[in-house]
Motif scaffolding. Structure first.
Motif, mmCIF file in Angstrom:
data_model
loop_
_atom_site.group_PDB
_atom_site.id
_atom_site.type_symbol
_atom_site.label_atom_id
_atom_site.label_comp_id
_atom_site.label_asym_id
_atom_site.label_seq_id
_atom_site.Cartn_x
_atom_site.Cartn_y
_atom_site.Cartn_z
ATOM 1 N N LEU A 71 6.457 7.635 1.816
ATOM 2 C CA LEU A 71 5.726 8.254 1.232
ATOM 3 C C LEU A 71 6.394 9.327 0.038
ATOM 4 O O LEU A 71 7.214 9.847 -0.732
ATOM 5 N N ILE A 72 6.689 10.337 1.284
ATOM 6 C CA ILE A 72 8.300 11.742 1.138
ATOM 7 C C ILE A 72 9.317 10.555 0.716
ATOM 8 O O ILE A 72 9.928 11.464 0.200
ATOM 9 N N ALA A 73 9.912 9.752 1.558
ATOM 10 C CA ALA A 73 11.190 8.480 1.462
ATOM 11 C C ALA A 73 11.244 8.608 -0.262
ATOM 12 O O ALA A 73 11.697 8.581 -0.817
ATOM 13 N N GLU A 128 0.727 -1.058 0.036
ATOM 14 C CA GLU A 128 -0.237 0.287 0.518
ATOM 15 C C GLU A 128 0.931 1.242 -0.130
ATOM 16 O O GLU A 128 1.078 2.115 0.834
ATOM 17 N N LEU A 178 11.162 1.717 7.092
ATOM 18 C CA LEU A 178 10.032 2.569 7.542
ATOM 19 C C LEU A 178 8.667 2.093 7.473
ATOM 20 O O LEU A 178 7.786 2.090 6.797
ATOM 21 N N ALA A 218 7.019 3.119 9.971
ATOM 22 C CA ALA A 218 6.911 4.371 10.169
ATOM 23 C C ALA A 218 5.558 4.734 9.742
ATOM 24 O O ALA A 218 4.479 4.196 9.216
ATOM 25 N N PRO A 219 4.955 6.115 10.471
ATOM 26 C CA PRO A 219 3.441 6.898 9.344
ATOM 27 C C PRO A 219 3.543 6.575 8.223
ATOM 28 O O PRO A 219 4.575 6.614 7.575
ATOM 29 N N ARG A 220 2.143 6.710 8.036
ATOM 30 C CA ARG A 220 2.181 6.382 6.419
ATOM 31 C C ARG A 220 3.136 7.243 5.639
ATOM 32 O O ARG A 220 3.490 6.942 4.583
ATOM 33 N N LEU A 221 2.507 8.940 5.611
ATOM 34 C CA LEU A 221 3.967 9.906 5.458
ATOM 35 C C LEU A 221 5.599 10.037 4.756
ATOM 36 O O LEU A 221 5.304 10.332 3.725
ATOM 37 N N ALA A 222 5.809 8.872 5.607
ATOM 38 C CA ALA A 222 6.659 8.766 6.366
ATOM 39 C C ALA A 222 7.586 7.640 4.415
ATOM 40 O O ALA A 222 8.262 8.923 4.146
ATOM 41 N N PHE A 268 6.652 6.314 -6.044
ATOM 42 C CA PHE A 268 7.129 7.314 -7.178
ATOM 43 C C PHE A 268 8.092 7.555 -7.469
ATOM 44 O O PHE A 268 8.269 7.754 -9.178
ATOM 45 N N ILE A 311 2.756 3.864 -2.538
ATOM 46 C CA ILE A 311 2.762 4.198 -4.354
ATOM 47 C C ILE A 311 4.217 4.654 -4.227
ATOM 48 O O ILE A 311 4.926 5.454 -3.177
ATOM 49 N N ILE A 334 9.424 10.271 -2.384
ATOM 50 C CA ILE A 334 9.451 11.051 -3.913
ATOM 51 C C ILE A 334 11.126 11.768 -3.731
ATOM 52 O O ILE A 334 11.449 11.930 -4.651
ATOM 53 N N GLY A 335 11.444 11.335 -2.292
ATOM 54 C CA GLY A 335 13.129 12.032 -2.847
ATOM 55 C C GLY A 335 13.845 11.125 -3.031
ATOM 56 O O GLY A 335 14.664 11.285 -3.900
ATOM 57 N N LEU A 336 13.913 9.363 -2.824
ATOM 58 C CA LEU A 336 14.187 8.840 -3.897
ATOM 59 C C LEU A 336 14.433 9.262 -5.630
ATOM 60 O O LEU A 336 14.784 9.298 -5.999
#
Lengths: 404, 324
Positions: free
Chosen positions: B111-113, B37, B102, B105-109, B41, B39, B115-117
């Motif tokens: 996802l942010i990683a 679950e 992660l 980790a919470p859901r946002l973590a 990115f 995305i 987009i960083g990747l």
């Protein structure tokens, strides 16, 4: 949990500065020092001959952008990957309302009072917020990660639209000139906003930052702010307590977007130019990296994050590329001699995001509350449970939550 | 305004070919989303890196007009395999080094990683081939590119073109799709993947190594993206560090359109998005003069928003709201 830090300390509510707890007093001291430096900077800039006031103006704009995105990502916990789109909408709105080259102005569709900088700024603020609602309303009822991808797409579409709808937006020509704030007089001194001397722009931006800071911190402690935190921490629990999820998120989205509209209008007016390439995806990521680096949810951390990230982008790459290339010539290394640090922004922003998530998920200056949320390894029981459940083979590895 | 059947069929052919490639990338999104679950990115950039790797491998050979055809076929297959392995390994490594840490980790973590990747990989792409669009090394001679099979092979007198490249795309995509559906549907590992997608904790209790299963999903997604990347590079005749971003967005739209998490859905969505893409690039212009390829991203984004508003579960999936 939400709201416990929001309740003011009984002493602070009634008594003066000297009764503040030590950490609060230290925080105020730091704030005063930072504000003094910020106020004195233009004089230093001139005295020392830096000629960097334009870069600092850009940093100030990005500080406001980061504060706005912090409402969305930090307070409400919604991932917005297309924040630059609202920045673009704000910038194009003031451009289209006030520029003599705009179709709307030429056809006399814009009332004269709206061609004034301050009025146009207010309009672009509202327009950005409206677009925030338009984008948020259909998508905010879906899962959080769908919002991320829709905003990502939106951030990609908006500059594409401005680039290709050249009958309205001037396409690759961009829009200029754009209205500036009219000159006004303070105690007989003319305060004018020109291109050659950007100091007044800088002070205007500083004023906007202070007002935004006040608004944002008050919002955070308001009923709405506490609802955001509740939604961020646990949507189901929040909605059981009577928080309207969609409306709460929509407010965060619209308010975040409206900050971006502000910033966009001042940015385009200060630099007298709007062009689609100013709002590419990398800009959204730059703002996101500022929020993440500084500490999600902590306004002061976010401001520091924006200063760090944008001074890398606007100052360091500029200043350091030349010495680096000289060094390359000395070392007879073709790769270093021809290297432009501006190419490193992708890797730098990307690394900032990934490393922060892996090593310090709360950011460099996390709010205590957010740190507890973003580092669930303190939650020993849960980690231990899931750990033994998932790791069938690799028993000697460090546990999932453990980081060396 | 008359309906131009020739034009329509032409862009339908292009659309289906293009759609097959999108489907390969969309499968990568859907495989990963179905299980963790998330995305991913960075998937578009994993695709881009595969193309750059194939670019470099082929660049090592000197291919001229007198290179024998079997050498060209051998080089192509080698580059294809290399791109697949590279993308697969890259996607696997991303999961191992970043996402796996992660997972709690919470859901946002994550996802942010992610987009960083995606950004880090784009930066590496710039270091690798620079920031301009490049033409891939000349593997397919121009005279072969411009053959129309309908005229040459079937002797039809028509202006509709079916190029060898179209057949190559189909010839590479179909076996991969068949293989994937066999792998997920018939092997033990595939069964483990389906079980993990349904309920991760129950799967773990049944003795399935969840981390390994997730890693395999990333690996599979990467393999398919690598194959799609090499073929896309030759199909569009360009390579750049940007090629992954838009392609990834389109492929994700395809995955959502088909119902994210659903493998058949990803293929159906990919074909539909491919057709929308090609129609928008060429066909629509015959009727709306100001429309053109520059508006295609807007059209695809429109599809994405419409699907999310009216059918968030996609065509073949069911909508699952946030799990408690």
């Amino acid at each position: 949990m939400a709201g416990t830090t929001a309740t003011p300390h009984p002493a602070t509510a009634t008594a003066g500065n000297f009764d503040l707890p030590a950490d609060r007093r230290r925080a105020r001291l730091w704030f005063a020092v930072a504000l003094t430096i910020a106020l004195a900077y233009p004089f230093l800039d001139r005295a020392l001959g830096f000629n960097r006031i334009g870069s600092f103006l850009a940093i100030a704009v990005f500080v406001v952008l980061a504060m706005g995105l912090n409402i969305v990502v930090g307070y409400a916990g919604l991932l917005d990957l297309g924040y630059a789109a609202f920045f673009a909408i704000g910038a194009y709105t003031i451009g289209l309302l006030t520029s003599p080259s705009s179709v709307f102005v030429q056809k006399h569709w814009v009332p004269l009072w709206m061609q004034n900088f301050w009025a146009a700024m207010a309009v672009s603020w509202a327009v950005a917020a409206i677009f925030g609602v338009l984008l948020g309303a259909p998508t905010l009822r879906l899962r959080g990660d769908y919002l991320a991808i829709v905003t990502l797409g939106f951030g990609e579409i908006v500059p594409t639209f401005f680039l290709n709808a050249d009958a309205i937006t001037g396409g690759t020509m961009g829009i200029n000139p754009i209205a500036k704030p009219p000159t006004f007089y303070v105690f007989g001194h003319a305060v004018s906003f020109g291109q050659t001397d950007q100091r007044n722009w800088y002070y205007l931006m500083l004023g906007v930052i202070l007002v935004s800071l006040f608004l944002v911190t008050r919002l955070y402690d308001s009923r709405l702010g506490r609802a955001w935190q509740a939604v961020r921490e646990d949507e189901i629990a929040a909605s059981s307590m009577g928080v309207n999820l969609v409306r709460t998120k929509l407010w965060a989205f619209a308010l975040g977007a409206s900050f971006s509209g502000f910033a966009g209008s001042i940015y385009s007016s200060a630099f007298q130019y709007v062009h689609p390439s100013q709002f590419e995806f990398v800009v959204s990521i730059m703002i996101l990296a500022s929020v993440i680096l500084g500490g999600i949810g902590n306004v002061y951390g976010v401001i520091i994050g924006a200063i760090l990230i944008v001074s890398f982008d606007r100052i360091l790459t500029d200043v350091l590329t030349d010495p680096l290339q000289q060094l390359g010539h000395l070392l007879h290394s073709e790769t270093i001699a021809s290297h432009n640090l501006a190419n490193d922004r992708y890797v730098v922003f990307g690394l900032a995001l990934v490393l922060m998530m892996l090593l310090r998920p709360g950011g460099l200056f996390p709010s205590a509350q957010r740190r507890a949320e973003m580092t669930p390894e303190s939650d020993d029981v849960r980690v231990a449970e899931t750990q033994t459940l998932y790791d069938v083979r690799t028993e000697n590895e460090p546990a999932l939550g453990e980081r060396a | 305004m008359e309906f131009n059947a020739n034009l329509f069929v032409q862009f339908l052919i292009n659309g289906v070919t293009n759609g097959m490639l999108i489907a390969l990338v969309a499968l990568g999104y859907t495989l990963v989303y179905g299980i963790v679950e998330l995305i991913n990115f960075a998937h578009g950039e994993v695709f881009m890196m595969g193309a750059l790797f194939a670019f470099t491998i082929i660049g090592m050979f000197t291919i001229g007009p007198d290179t024998p055809w079997f050498a060209i076929v051998a080089i192509s297959l080698l580059a294809l395999a290399a791109a697949m392995l590279f993308s697969g390994a890259l996607n696997w490594a991303i999961d191992r080094v970043v996402y796996r840490r992660l997972r709690n980790a919470p859901r946002l973590a994550p996802l942010i990683a992610a987009i960083g990747l995606s950004f880090i990989l784009q930066g590496i792409g710039i270091y690798w081939i620079g920031s301009n669009n490049l033409r891939p090394p000349n593997l397919i001679a121009n005279n072969i590119r411009s053959i129309n099979l309908l005229n040459e092979w079937f002797g039809l007198d028509t202006r509709i073109r079916l190029r060898p490249l179209d057949l190559i795309v189909v010839g590479i995509t179909i076996p991969l799709l068949v293989w994937l559906s066999w792998f997920v549907g018939r092997t033990k590992t595939g069964k483990a993947m389906r079980a993990t997608a349904q309920d991760r904790e129950a799967a773990a209790l049944m003795g399935i190594d969840v981390n390994r299963t997730i890693a395999i999903a990333f690996l599979l997604g990467g393999l398919l993206a690598g194959a799609a990347a090499m073929v896309t590079m030759y199909y569009t005749n360009t390579a750049s560090f940007r090629m992954g971003f838009r392609y990834g967005l389109f492929a994700f739209t395809a995955a959502v359109l088909g119902g994210i998490g659903n493998l058949t859905g990803a293929v159906v969505g990919g074909l539909l998005i491919g057709i929308v893409w090609q129609m928008s690039d060429g066909f629509v212009q015959a009727y709306i003069p100001w429309w053109g390829a520059q508006w295609t991203p807007v059209a695809i984004f429109g599809v994405l928003v419409l699907v999310m508003v009216f059918k968030p579960g996609g065509l073949l999936g069911e909508f699952t709201p946030d799990k408690v």
